[in-house]
Enzyme design. Structure first.
Site, PDB file in Angstrom:
ATOM      1  N   LYS A  72      24.683  -1.862 -92.808  1.00 24.88           N
ATOM      2  CA  LYS A  72      23.838  -1.063 -91.917  1.00 24.88           C
ATOM      3  C   LYS A  72      22.945  -0.148 -92.739  1.00 24.88           C
ATOM      4  O   LYS A  72      23.358   0.374 -93.782  1.00 24.88           O
ATOM      5  CB  LYS A  72      24.727  -0.251 -90.970  1.00 24.88           C
ATOM      6  N   SER A 149      24.617   1.798 -82.122  1.00 22.98           N
ATOM      7  CA  SER A 149      23.433   1.663 -82.932  1.00 22.98           C
ATOM      8  C   SER A 149      23.563   0.609 -84.010  1.00 22.98           C
ATOM      9  O   SER A 149      22.623   0.346 -84.736  1.00 22.98           O
ATOM     10  CB  SER A 149      23.143   3.008 -83.581  1.00 22.98           C
ATOM     11  N   SER A 173      29.224   3.138 -81.711  1.00 25.62           N
ATOM     12  CA  SER A 173      28.110   2.370 -82.268  1.00 25.62           C
ATOM     13  C   SER A 173      28.497   1.058 -82.916  1.00 25.62           C
ATOM     14  O   SER A 173      27.628   0.251 -83.207  1.00 25.62           O
ATOM     15  CB  SER A 173      27.359   3.231 -83.283  1.00 25.62           C
TER      16      SER A 173
END
EC number: 6.3.5.7
Length: 511
Positions: A72, A149, A173
């Protein structure tokens, strides 16, 4: 207690409405070395060419096994920019690598790229990004949310571009994208995995976690290689070695026969907004575990209704402090204004560099920390957070290893309440609940929703985050739907290994 009884008590007639809302994280990276995979209808940005084994100077462990890793874009890597999907960090090179990335390289990881996300992890659909929205690969001919996210990480796993993906989970997330894309998402106990090298959103909530197509690769990586035992002195929130030993001594490492387990069904999670098909999948999963010998127990977690509100006070408050450094002088891409006037430079830089959702949360957090709002909002939210922790501690059979049992606070209950009702029966080993109340929405539907409506997606994931507990989301097949339902297993603090083992059994039962 039979599944039929639990269905009648907990699932059939929703009695709870949502009083709170929330959001998550996801981000990508960019630059001339990266390419957007538009053919697959997503915007996870991956390295164009060979996987990067570099950091190749890092010596491999004897038990290292090669695997493809996606990272990420809010986790620092030496070979890729770390941009947090934000204009203010556009093409920002990291001067060092995150501890967790180094640890995984030692275990054989080859980084295939950085993944798209919501800017600084603030969002639930991976749409708040300078690289564009992440699209769900389960809807090939439609623009549907992949969750946030960590949406880019979930999509990288779903498409097979990565065996394992790193994400961050502040309020759901990792688990929400896993639920939306039909992958496995694991949020460890807070303090287990190092946060050093992770761009912070909310320090007391941010947790590095993992996504994969199955539970086993995550379990083996974290526990068979001893990752869970490694303390990082560079991270002040990394649990000290002495505390890890104490937690290990009080927490079983093996899962007993299911006939010896009590599975909690939380009444407050049966909200009016819960999609009927997801409710049916929840019932079917509970019935499948009962068929294998588990005992189903309805439980109450009364603070759940306030958890989302508390989260959206606490997380933005911490974010407003963490993001103050991006001023165009110390960090961040400088705005076009004159350098001679500090106020203009700061406002130009932050106004142009931050997206709308980040600005919204900075303003919300700044207000929560102001003198006029501190007592009424921030302090009250901290109290709610403690109540959420107490709710979980009251229903789990295992004591929380971070606290002495005598420290359990009963002062908020009526004097006439019996001790057995105050403490509860302590009869639950794990909690089973949905990960998300609905199936993933279309991207055009998200644009029409209010911020509060978007925050509601995290109503089932936020409580475990506030309490720092381990949680795993696994997909369950739903008849007549192209999307699976995400089901969540939650355990007591540091009971991560058994949570993963039960999640593996659950995934097999509902596949």
């Amino acid at each position: 207690m039979s599944a039929a009884v639990v269905r009648r008590l907990a699932l059939n007639s929703p009695r709870h409405t949502i009083i709170s809302r929330r959001a998550v994280h996801l981000q990508p990276l960019c630059g001339q070395q990266y390419v957007k995979s538009k053919l697959r209808n997503w915007t996870c940005l991956t390295f164009l060419g060979e996987s990067v084994t570099a950091g190749s100077s890092i010596p491999l462990r004897k038990d290292a096994k090669p695997f493809k890793l996606a990272v990420k874009d809010n986790i620092a890597t030496a070979d890729f920019p770390t941009q947090c999907a934000s204009q203010i960090l556009s093409s920002h090179p990291s001067p060092f690598e995150a501890t967790v990335v180094r640890q995984l390289r030692e275990r054989g990881a080859s980084i295939v790229g950085k993944t798209n996300m919501d800017e600084f992890g603030m969002g639930s659909h991976s749409t708040n990004s300078i690289h564009g929205a992440v699209r769900n690969p389960l809807a090939e001919d439609d623009d549907v949310s992949a969750g946030g996210s960590s949406g880019g990480s979930a999509v990288a796993v779903r498409l097979g571009d990565a065996d394992v993906a790193l994400g961050t989970d502040t309020g759901g997330s990792i688990r929400l994208p896993a639920a939306y894309t039909g992958t496995v998402g694991y949020k460890p106990s807070y303090g287990m995995i190092s946060r050093f090298g992770v761009v912070p959103y909310a320090n007391s909530l941010d947790t590095v976690g993992f996504l994969a197509s199955e539970v086993k690769p995550i379990h083996d990586l974290v526990f068979k290689t001893g990752l869970y035992q490694e303390h990082d002195s560079s991270d002040p929130t990394s649990l000290p070695i002495a505390s890890r030993k104490r937690c290990a001594e009080t927490t079983p490492s093996t899962l007993p026969d299911l006939s010896k387990l009590n599975i909690g069904i939380p009444l407050e999670y049966n909200i009016e907004e819960l999609d009927p098909s997801i409710r049916d999948a929840w019932v079917a999963a509970a019935s499948a575990l009962e068929a294998q010998g588990a005992t189903l127990v309805p439980i109450s977690l009364p603070s759940t209704t306030e958890a989302l509100c508390a989260y959206y006070v606490l997380a933005p408050a911490e974010a407003s402090s963490n993001l103050a450094k991006y001023d165009g002088v110390r960090y961040g891409k400088r705005g076009e204004g004159s350098d001679a006037v500090g106020e203009t430079l700061y406002s130009d830089t932050r106004g142009a560099g931050f997206g709308d959702e980040v600005k919204r949360r900075i303003l919300l957090g700044t207000y929560s920390l102001s003198s006029e709002a501190m007592d009424n909002y921030f302090i009250q939210a901290q109290k709610v957070r403690r109540m959420v922790q107490q709710d979980f501690d009251r229903v789990f059979r295992l004591d929380n290893p971070l606290y002495e049992p005598a420290q359990f606070d009963l002062s908020d209950m009526a004097e006439a309440t019996g001790m057995e009702d105050k403490r509860g029966p302590l009869q639950v080993d794990f909690i089973l609940c949905p990960t998300a109340p609905t199936f993933p929405p279309r991207l055009d539907e998200i644009k029409e929703q209010s911020s509060v409506d978007v925050y509601m997606n995290d109503v089932f994931t936020v409580p475990a985050s506030l309490a720092g507990l381990p949680a795993v989301s696994v997909p369950a097949k739903v008849e007549g739907s192209r999307f699976p339902a995400g089901l969540q297993v939650i355990g007591q603090y540091w009971d991560d290994q058994r949570v993963l083992l039960l999640a593996e059994k659950l995934k097999e039962a509902v596949a």
